[in-house]
Motif scaffolding. Structure first.
Motif, PDB file in Angstrom:
ATOM      1  N   SER A   2     -11.070  -3.224   0.782  1.00 15.80           N
ATOM      2  CA  SER A   2     -10.164  -4.245   0.247  1.00 15.80           C
ATOM      3  C   SER A   2      -9.700  -3.740  -1.115  1.00 15.80           C
ATOM      4  O   SER A   2     -10.543  -3.475  -1.992  1.00 15.80           O
ATOM      5  CB  SER A   2     -10.930  -5.570   0.103  1.00 15.80           C
ATOM      6  OG  SER A   2     -10.212  -6.468  -0.706  1.00 15.80           O
ATOM      7  N   GLY A   3      -8.397  -3.596  -1.275  1.00 17.46           N
ATOM      8  CA  GLY A   3      -7.858  -2.981  -2.488  1.00 17.46           C
ATOM      9  C   GLY A   3      -8.415  -3.606  -3.754  1.00 17.46           C
ATOM     10  O   GLY A   3      -8.782  -2.914  -4.706  1.00 17.46           O
ATOM     11  N   LYS A  33       0.852  -1.205   0.000  1.00 15.76           N
ATOM     12  CA  LYS A  33       0.000   0.000   0.000  1.00 15.76           C
ATOM     13  C   LYS A  33       0.878   1.242   0.000  1.00 15.76           C
ATOM     14  O   LYS A  33       1.951   1.246   0.611  1.00 15.76           O
ATOM     15  CB  LYS A  33      -0.851   0.053   1.278  1.00 15.76           C
ATOM     16  CG  LYS A  33      -1.381  -1.286   1.765  1.00 15.76           C
ATOM     17  CD  LYS A  33      -2.818  -1.492   1.422  1.00 15.76           C
ATOM     18  CE  LYS A  33      -3.315  -2.749   2.125  1.00 15.76           C
ATOM     19  NZ  LYS A  33      -4.444  -3.359   1.451  1.00 15.76           N
ATOM     20  N   THR A  59      -3.506  -7.822   4.017  1.00 20.56           N
ATOM     21  CA  THR A  59      -3.128  -6.479   4.487  1.00 20.56           C
ATOM     22  C   THR A  59      -1.887  -6.559   5.368  1.00 20.56           C
ATOM     23  O   THR A  59      -0.919  -5.796   5.194  1.00 20.56           O
ATOM     24  CB  THR A  59      -4.301  -5.847   5.273  1.00 20.56           C
ATOM     25  OG1 THR A  59      -5.416  -5.773   4.399  1.00 20.56           O
ATOM     26  CG2 THR A  59      -3.967  -4.463   5.788  1.00 20.56           C
ATOM     27  N   THR A 108      -1.790   3.476   4.017  1.00 22.19           N
ATOM     28  CA  THR A 108      -2.532   2.445   4.758  1.00 22.19           C
ATOM     29  C   THR A 108      -3.838   2.998   5.322  1.00 22.19           C
ATOM     30  O   THR A 108      -4.818   2.278   5.443  1.00 22.19           O
ATOM     31  CB  THR A 108      -1.686   1.851   5.904  1.00 22.19           C
ATOM     32  OG1 THR A 108      -1.096   2.917   6.636  1.00 22.19           O
ATOM     33  CG2 THR A 108      -0.608   0.933   5.383  1.00 22.19           C
ATOM     34  N   ASN A 125      -6.072   2.964   2.457  1.00 26.68           N
ATOM     35  CA  ASN A 125      -5.948   1.674   1.780  1.00 26.68           C
ATOM     36  C   ASN A 125      -5.680   1.833   0.279  1.00 26.68           C
ATOM     37  O   ASN A 125      -6.260   1.118  -0.543  1.00 26.68           O
ATOM     38  CB  ASN A 125      -7.215   0.832   2.011  1.00 26.68           C
ATOM     39  CG  ASN A 125      -6.935  -0.642   1.845  1.00 26.68           C
ATOM     40  OD1 ASN A 125      -5.884  -1.124   2.247  1.00 26.68           O
ATOM     41  ND2 ASN A 125      -7.852  -1.358   1.226  1.00 26.68           N
ATOM     42  N   GLN A 142     -11.470   0.978  -0.364  1.00 28.14           N
ATOM     43  CA  GLN A 142     -10.960   1.332   0.965  1.00 28.14           C
ATOM     44  C   GLN A 142     -11.105   0.172   1.944  1.00 28.14           C
ATOM     45  O   GLN A 142     -10.410   0.091   2.944  1.00 28.14           O
ATOM     46  CB  GLN A 142     -11.663   2.575   1.486  1.00 28.14           C
ATOM     47  CG  GLN A 142     -11.235   3.822   0.726  1.00 28.14           C
ATOM     48  CD  GLN A 142     -12.011   5.046   1.161  1.00 28.14           C
ATOM     49  OE1 GLN A 142     -12.120   5.343   2.342  1.00 28.14           O
ATOM     50  NE2 GLN A 142     -12.560   5.755   0.198  1.00 28.14           N
ATOM     51  N   ARG A 184     -15.059  -5.035   9.914  1.00 23.92           N
ATOM     52  CA  ARG A 184     -14.621  -4.531   8.604  1.00 23.92           C
ATOM     53  C   ARG A 184     -15.816  -4.223   7.712  1.00 23.92           C
ATOM     54  O   ARG A 184     -15.822  -3.243   6.959  1.00 23.92           O
ATOM     55  CB  ARG A 184     -13.738  -5.613   7.976  1.00 23.92           C
ATOM     56  CG  ARG A 184     -12.676  -5.080   7.082  1.00 23.92           C
ATOM     57  CD  ARG A 184     -11.701  -6.168   6.725  1.00 23.92           C
ATOM     58  NE  ARG A 184     -11.096  -5.940   5.430  1.00 23.92           N
ATOM     59  CZ  ARG A 184     -10.529  -6.882   4.698  1.00 23.92           C
ATOM     60  NH1 ARG A 184     -10.501  -8.127   5.120  1.00 23.92           N
ATOM     61  NH2 ARG A 184      -9.999  -6.590   3.533  1.00 23.92           N
ATOM     62  N   GLU A 210       2.202  -5.361   4.432  1.00 25.86           N
ATOM     63  CA  GLU A 210       3.006  -4.450   5.256  1.00 25.86           C
ATOM     64  C   GLU A 210       4.338  -5.081   5.623  1.00 25.86           C
ATOM     65  O   GLU A 210       5.378  -4.410   5.624  1.00 25.86           O
ATOM     66  CB  GLU A 210       2.221  -4.058   6.532  1.00 25.86           C
ATOM     67  CG  GLU A 210       1.331  -2.851   6.348  1.00 25.86           C
ATOM     68  CD  GLU A 210       2.094  -1.657   5.789  1.00 25.86           C
ATOM     69  OE1 GLU A 210       1.964  -1.409   4.563  1.00 25.86           O
ATOM     70  OE2 GLU A 210       2.834  -0.980   6.530  1.00 25.86           O
TER      71      GLU A 210
END
Ligand code: PMV
Length: 320
Positions: free
Chosen positions: A134-135, A19, A185, A22, A25, A132, A69, A189
């Motif tokens: 889930s990409g 990302k 996610t 973050t 997102n 935003q 979520r 990272e």
């Protein structure tokens, strides 16, 4: 007010991983995907103030783990001051197992929540809102071959060709339907922070996107196969070289990859890709699908095969 929407998962041929923001997102790189048609998630959102708090079911059973979520996604679409919602999700394929269930779920949720709240968003706005959560969900707002680009401070989506323009087939080999241990996610990272190859990944992505876009527009299967397999292996190289490493594959995944490579070497129109999970997706020319399905279902450890064509974007499915 209540509304139901259906969305299909999409599979990235040129992957996104990492990302650039973050908080919002936003993906670090662009990506190109195909939206499937046989697999789907259907979500009904019903706002009922008397509920007090959101309630989520998945295939009829309470799904508290997924609720926070989902609630945040619906807040973004309908506003945080919205009434509580009853959210019922029906999914016809394994969830959280690397089959892009988050893409179809959040795309369907965005469309259903907008309709239930009476909000009139454009498809591009809904894609940005779903993204935003889930990409990859942003891409499931559209059908066919979809490119997600990073522009200014947001994303922009473009349908390169629609689902009827190149009717490829996708054979999915399920090697383990259990939910994955490390979500994408978190893994992204870890890769961004620790993989020695991450900078190079960012640098090379525009070239892979150009090659895939050109191949798709020219319906050049072999060129698409080369760059898509390269993108898949490069993304998984990032996860393998992260600290701690994240390995999404099992032995059967590798057997399937090898089986696809052998078919391709024998002149069969097929290539592999795999996402944040151990399932193998074999993308093939229509006349190769039967042979690819037979070959993959014979690999020891493959529990079942799902076959799909390329499908349409997220849409409302109840009467208006
Ligand atoms: O949609 P996310 O943020 O869970 O990430 C999906 C990442 C991959 O599926 C591995 C690649 C992609 O571009 O879809």
């Amino acid at each position: 007010m209540q509304a139901t929407a259906r969305a299909q998962p999409n599979i990235a041929l040129i992957k996104y991983w990492g990302k650039r923001d973050t908080e919002r997102n936003l993906p670090a790189v662009g990506s190109i995907s195909i939206t499937l048609d046989e697999l789907y998630t259907e979500i009904t959102v019903a706002f009922e103030a008397s509920l007090g708090a959101d309630v989520l079911t998945l295939n009829g059973a309470p799904a508290p783990d997924m609720l926070p979520r989902m609630s945040r996604c619906i807040d973004r679409v309908a506003g945080a001051d919205r009434p509580a919602g009853r959210i019922d999700s029906v999914c016809n394929f394994p969830v959280a197992a690397g089959l892009a269930s988050s893409a179809s779920s959040f795309a369907a949720a965005a469309v259903a929540a907008a309709a239930a709240a009476g909000r009139d968003y454009s498809t591009a706005e809904l894609a940005s809102l779903a993204g935003q959560a889930s990409g990859s969900a942003a891409r499931s707002l559209y059908g066919g071959f979809v490119e997600l680009a990073n522009v200014n401070d947001d994303i922009a989506l473009d349908v390169l060709i629609d689902e009827a323009a190149w009717p490829l087939r996708v054979v999915v080999a399920i090697t383990d339907a259990a939910a994955k241990k490390t979500g994408s996610t978190e893994a992204m990272e870890i890769s961004r922070r620790t993989s020695p190859f991450y900078g190079r990944w960012l640098d090379e992505q525009p070239r892979d996107l150009d090659a895939a876009r050109d191949a798709i527009l020219a319906r050049d299967f072999d060129r698409l196969a080369d760059v898509a397999e390269h993108s898949c292996l490069k993304m998984h190289s990032l996860t393998w070289t992260s600290r701690p490493p994240v390995v999404y594959w099992n032995a059967t995944t590798l057997e399937c990859l090898q089986a696809v490579r052998e078919l391709r070497a024998a002149g069969v129109g097929v290539f592999f890709t795999a996402d944040a999970g151990p399932q193998v997706k074999a993308v093939c020319l229509p006349d190769a699908a039967g042979r690819v399905a037979d070959t993959l279902s014979a690999v020891a450890g493959v529990s079942h095969i799902i076959e799909s064509g390329i499908g349409a974007g997220a849409r409302r499915v109840d009467a208006r």
